[in-house]
Enzyme design. Structure first.
Site, PDB file in Angstrom:
ATOM      1  N   ASP A 128     -16.669   5.379  14.607  1.00 20.72           N
ATOM      2  CA  ASP A 128     -15.479   5.358  13.754  1.00 20.72           C
ATOM      3  C   ASP A 128     -14.960   3.927  13.604  1.00 20.72           C
ATOM      4  OD1 ASP A 128     -13.186   5.755  12.339  1.00 20.72           O
ATOM      5  OD2 ASP A 128     -12.462   7.426  13.558  1.00 20.72           O
ATOM      6  N   VAL A 184      -5.402   0.503   3.089  1.00 21.42           N
ATOM      7  CA  VAL A 184      -5.587  -0.945   2.939  1.00 21.42           C
ATOM      8  C   VAL A 184      -6.850  -1.220   2.099  1.00 21.42           C
ATOM      9  CG1 VAL A 184      -6.147  -3.076   4.196  1.00 21.42           C
ATOM     10  CG2 VAL A 184      -4.306  -1.574   5.002  1.00 21.42           C
ATOM     11  N   GLU A 191       0.838  -1.228   0.000  1.00 20.80           N
ATOM     12  CA  GLU A 191       0.000   0.000   0.000  1.00 20.80           C
ATOM     13  C   GLU A 191       0.860   1.261   0.000  1.00 20.80           C
ATOM     14  OE1 GLU A 191      -1.459   1.877   3.389  1.00 20.80           O
ATOM     15  OE2 GLU A 191      -1.044   0.211   4.753  1.00 20.80           O
ATOM     16  N   ASP A 194     -11.419  -0.299   6.074  1.00 19.47           N
ATOM     17  CA  ASP A 194     -10.587  -1.496   5.833  1.00 19.47           C
ATOM     18  C   ASP A 194     -11.331  -2.769   6.237  1.00 19.47           C
ATOM     19  OD1 ASP A 194      -8.585   0.318   5.193  1.00 19.47           O
ATOM     20  OD2 ASP A 194      -7.308  -0.161   6.926  1.00 19.47           O
ATOM     21  N   SER A 229     -13.000   1.653  10.631  1.00 22.86           N
ATOM     22  CA  SER A 229     -12.282   1.818   9.362  1.00 22.86           C
ATOM     23  C   SER A 229     -12.961   1.067   8.221  1.00 22.86           C
ATOM     24  CB  SER A 229     -10.857   1.301   9.506  1.00 22.86           C
ATOM     25  OG  SER A 229     -10.198   1.350   8.258  1.00 22.86           O
ATOM     26  N   LYS A 250      -3.148  -2.415  16.152  1.00 25.64           N
ATOM     27  CA  LYS A 250      -2.492  -1.446  17.019  1.00 25.64           C
ATOM     28  C   LYS A 250      -3.423  -1.006  18.131  1.00 25.64           C
ATOM     29  CE  LYS A 250       0.671   1.536  14.959  1.00 25.64           C
ATOM     30  NZ  LYS A 250       0.826   2.070  13.663  1.00 25.64           N
TER      31      LYS A 250
HETATM   32  N1  PSU Z   1      -2.098   1.693  10.739  1.00 23.98           N
HETATM   33  C1  PSU Z   1      -0.751   1.774  10.763  1.00 23.98           C
HETATM   34  N2  PSU Z   1      -0.104   2.407   9.746  1.00 23.98           N
HETATM   35  C2  PSU Z   1      -0.778   2.963   8.704  1.00 23.98           C
HETATM   36  C3  PSU Z   1      -2.205   2.857   8.672  1.00 23.98           C
HETATM   37  C4  PSU Z   1      -2.823   2.226   9.710  1.00 23.98           C
HETATM   38  O1  PSU Z   1      -0.137   1.283  11.674  1.00 23.98           O
HETATM   39  O2  PSU Z   1      -0.150   3.550   7.797  1.00 23.98           O
HETATM   40  C5  PSU Z   1      -2.957   3.418   7.498  1.00 23.98           C
HETATM   41  C6  PSU Z   1      -3.294   2.289   6.500  1.00 23.98           C
HETATM   42  O3  PSU Z   1      -3.189   2.804   5.191  1.00 23.98           O
HETATM   43  C7  PSU Z   1      -4.743   1.976   6.843  1.00 23.98           C
HETATM   44  C8  PSU Z   1      -5.251   3.342   7.181  1.00 23.98           C
HETATM   45  O4  PSU Z   1      -5.451   1.390   5.761  1.00 23.98           O
HETATM   46  O5  PSU Z   1      -4.208   3.953   7.920  1.00 23.98           O
HETATM   47  C9  PSU Z   1      -6.545   3.286   7.980  1.00 23.98           C
HETATM   48  O6  PSU Z   1      -7.079   4.566   8.101  1.00 23.98           O
HETATM   49  P1  PSU Z   1      -8.543   4.758   8.718  1.00 23.98           P
HETATM   50  O7  PSU Z   1      -8.414   4.353  10.156  1.00 23.98           O
HETATM   51  O8  PSU Z   1      -8.846   6.221   8.542  1.00 23.98           O
HETATM   52  O9  PSU Z   1      -9.448   3.866   7.932  1.00 23.98           O
HETATM   53 MN    MN Z   2     -12.194   6.293  10.487  1.00 18.43          MN
END
Ligand code: PSU
Ligand code: MN
Length: 302
Positions: A140, A108, A26, A144, A142, A161
């Protein structure tokens, strides 16, 4: 699926046409996940590690409206240098970027979509998005996780994480029917540390066993991805108390500064690096390398 907006780099097109193993990587991790210049260095090393393990890497991004599978070193450098000024592109951002011929670094979710379009089944990253702490009120979650439920790409990551709610993330993945495998572990790894206290669905002890599960999922024929969790190597893990203190401080700051929406994950990642004096960045880089090597071995075993 329609490949109209898809472009392949020459090495990726060649590998796919010859039936050689290819893995996706990615690009949000480059632009928003790490600082420059370590981000570009890491991206280039990931590609090298994939090749050393017998697989062609396809780093994925949207470049001037094209969905790209495979980037040139100059394009990687551009995304790394531009950093958060590039659009963080998840599923919902793709139509706008295409129509406006803009550039975006793919999360992702968006990387999975483009990988699936390109015919790539295995994808390596650091961490996936999940259910945020406090999601009971913020909602919230994701994109993903939704993508893992519906797009047939296996994502190799270092677990979840603890900026996220690990328990709720696992519940969500269960509801949406996503297998969560542990590589040589019974426990979900927690990104910077190898243990979380939460069990995975199934332990796998070799890349071949994982490839067998992937093949079975393909053969049943219903769409959906898979999360393959790979613990950080012990020598690079962070002390749990150090990393948890940094995460808690970062979460508190995000709350005080009302950081929301797509900005929150990059904000937390950046603050954790600063609060650990850069120590967590090295752990992050090393666990990504470890994931690329495992993904490459799974792709080769397929
Ligand atoms: N977690 C990490 N490193 C990252 C991301 C998440 O430890 O770089 C990035 C990835 O690209 C993941 C995105 O798909 O953050 C998720 O963002 P959100 O929570 O806004 O969906
Ligand atoms: Mn989000």
């Amino acid at each position: 699926m329609n490949q109209k907006h898809l472009s392949f780099s020459e090495p990726v097109a060649k590998a796919l046409s010859q039936g050689k193993p290819v893995i996706a990587l990615e690009s949000t991790i480059i632009s928003h996940g790490m600082p420059y210049p370590q981000n570009v260095e890491t991206a280039l090393n990931c590609e090298r590690i994939a090749r050393e393990n017998g697989t062609e890497p396809a780093t994925i991004a949207v470049i001037e409206g094209r969905l790209c599978a495979g980037l040139s070193p100059a394009q990687l450098e551009y995304l790394g240098k531009a950093g958060p000024s590039v659009v963080k592109a998840s599923r919902r951002d793709l139509p706008v970027l295409i129509a406006r011929k803009q550039t975006g670094a793919t999360t992702v979710a968006a990387t999975m979509i483009i990988a699936a379009l390109a015919g790539i089944r295995v994808f390596a990253t650091g961490g996936v998005g999940g259910v945020h702490r406090g999601a009971q009120t913020s909602m919230d979650i994701s994109a993903d996780l939704e993508e893992l439920a519906k797009t047939s790409v296996a994502v190799v990551c270092a677990g979840v994480k603890s900026i996220l709610d690990l328990g709720l993330t696992l519940e969500y993945l269960e509801t949406r029917g996503v297998p969560v495998l542990g590589y040589q572990t019974d426990e979900l790894p927690a990104f910077y540390t190898d243990k979380s206290g939460f069990p995975v669905d199934a332990r796998m002890d070799s890349p071949q066993q994982i490839a067998d599960v992937l093949r079975a999922q393909c053969e049943i024929g219903y769409p959906g991805g898979m999360l393959i969790t790979n613990p950080i190597p012990a020598e690079f893990a962070m002390p749990a108390d150090v990393i948890n203190a940094a995460i808690n401080k970062a979460l508190q700051e995000a709350d005080q500064q009302h950081v929301k929406g797509k900005a929150i994950t990059p904000f937390l990642l950046d603050r954790v690096v600063q609060l650990t004096g850069g120590d967590s960045l090295n752990s992050n880089i090393q666990l990504v390398y470890n994931n690329v090597a495992l993904a490459a071995r799974i792709a080769a075993a397929l």
